[in-house]
Design an enzyme around this catalytic site. Structure first.
Site, PDB file in Angstrom:
ATOM      1  N   HIS A 155       4.697   4.171  -0.632  1.00 37.38           N
ATOM      2  CA  HIS A 155       4.943   4.320   0.803  1.00 37.38           C
ATOM      3  C   HIS A 155       6.233   5.105   0.974  1.00 37.38           C
ATOM      4  O   HIS A 155       6.976   5.309   0.011  1.00 37.38           O
ATOM      5  CB  HIS A 155       5.052   2.957   1.514  1.00 37.38           C
ATOM      6  CG  HIS A 155       6.176   2.096   1.043  1.00 37.38           C
ATOM      7  ND1 HIS A 155       6.125   1.367  -0.115  1.00 37.38           N
ATOM      8  CD2 HIS A 155       7.411   1.872   1.547  1.00 37.38           C
ATOM      9  CE1 HIS A 155       7.254   0.705  -0.284  1.00 37.38           C
ATOM     10  NE2 HIS A 155       8.072   1.005   0.710  1.00 37.38           N
ATOM     11  N   GLU A 160      11.229   8.114  -1.187  1.00 32.24           N
ATOM     12  CA  GLU A 160      12.487   7.534  -0.707  1.00 32.24           C
ATOM     13  C   GLU A 160      13.679   8.061  -1.503  1.00 32.24           C
ATOM     14  O   GLU A 160      14.763   8.276  -0.952  1.00 32.24           O
ATOM     15  CB  GLU A 160      12.393   6.001  -0.740  1.00 32.24           C
ATOM     16  CG  GLU A 160      11.398   5.497   0.301  1.00 32.24           C
ATOM     17  CD  GLU A 160      11.107   4.002   0.226  1.00 32.24           C
ATOM     18  OE1 GLU A 160      11.718   3.310  -0.601  1.00 32.24           O
ATOM     19  OE2 GLU A 160      10.250   3.541   1.006  1.00 32.24           O
TER      20      GLU A 160
HETATM   21 ZN   LIG Z   1      10.718  -1.775  -1.260  1.00 28.97          ZN
END
Ligand SMILES: [Zn+2]
Length: 274
Positions: A116, A135
């Site tokens: 994600h 990320e």
């Molecule tokens: Zn995480």
């Protein structure tokens, strides 16, 4: 020598399911111990190479997953929610290096376990200067702003590859091979810790050759949303420009401001569903 450690959880050897890494999950306590073992291995490896001070910024879920007294190296512990600098809270120019421990692949990556990008309900894809960023790549904006090198990432093979796009000289500790978004073949935890310890030591030993993340200015951060209501909401924030029904950009010369604007988008979009 000071090391900043941003710790997530999905990249820990053995972790393949949300139940294992969300507070209240039946298997969560066991897997937080495994995560702690990996963070401590990184601290121990860095200490072997001369690092003396450590700050662990808990960057997973509610960001309060660790037992402070279980951390090695007398590491400081930055925990809790609504941190303005989120996964990179606490970093500044006083640090010599950044470690990213237990990171995971981006939302669109092929079969990276628990993949994600910050908030899976809202974000389909994020790019930094046109390159798909997980990320690690987004968080690299903060390290770039403070001119601190990111020298270690741990997680699955996809995470390592995605981080190398922005930090080409980084040491990678690949502790599992993803089979699907909810399956992976992991090293034994002891072997994972040995690998992380070894790579952390090498990362600190090689610090002189490491530089800050390779992100050209001005930076363009692109966001592809999963539905138009998120995009509509995000575009109301100063500095966010809507470029399509499902897309927006944040552009500028200050990587820190771009990261903070992105985090504001994350928090606002979370508010839409909570
Ligand atoms: Zn995480």
């Amino acid at each position: 020598m000071k090391i900043f450690i941003s710790s997530d959880m999905e990249g820990t050897a053995g972790v393949v399911d949300w139940d294992q890494c969300v507070i209240g999950g039946s298997q969560y306590p066991y897997y937080t111990d495994l995560l702690t073992g990996e963070i401590n291995a990184a601290i121990e490896g860095a200490a072997q190479a001369g690092a003396t001070e450590f700050l662990v910024n808990d960057a997973h879920s509610k960001m309060a997953n660790l037992k402070p007294d279980a951390l090695a190296g007398r590491a400081g512990y930055l925990s809790g929610r609504y941190k303005p600098m989120y996964m990179m809270q606490g970093l500044d120019e006083s640090f010599d290096a950044v470690f990213m421990v237990s990171y995971h692949g981006s939302m669109g990556s092929r079969g990276s376990v628990l993949s994600h990008t910050y908030f899976p309900t809202a974000f389909a894809e994020v790019t930094v200067n046109g390159v798909v960023a997980g990320e690690a790549g987004i968080n690299a904006l903060v390290a770039a702003a403070y001119r601190v090198p990111i020298v270690l990432v741990t997680g699955d093979a996809t995470t390592a590859e995605e981080t190398l796009r922005f930090c080409p000289r980084i040491e990678t500790a690949v502790v599992k091979k993803s089979v699907s978004r909810f399956a992976a073949e992991s090293l034994h935890p002891a072997a994972a810790r040995d690998l992380i310890r070894d790579r952390a030591r090498a990362a600190v030993e090689g610090l002189k050759e490491a530089g800050p993340p390779d992100i050209a200015l001005p930076v363009t951060l692109g966001i592809s949303f999963r539905s138009s209501d998120y995009c509509e909401l995000a575009a109301r924030i100063a500095g966010v420009e809507r470029t399509g029904d499902l897309s927006a950009t944040i552009v500028g010369d200050d990587p820190l401001r771009i990261y903070q604007t992105f985090i504001t988008v994350v928090l606002l979009c979370r508010g839409l569903v909570e």
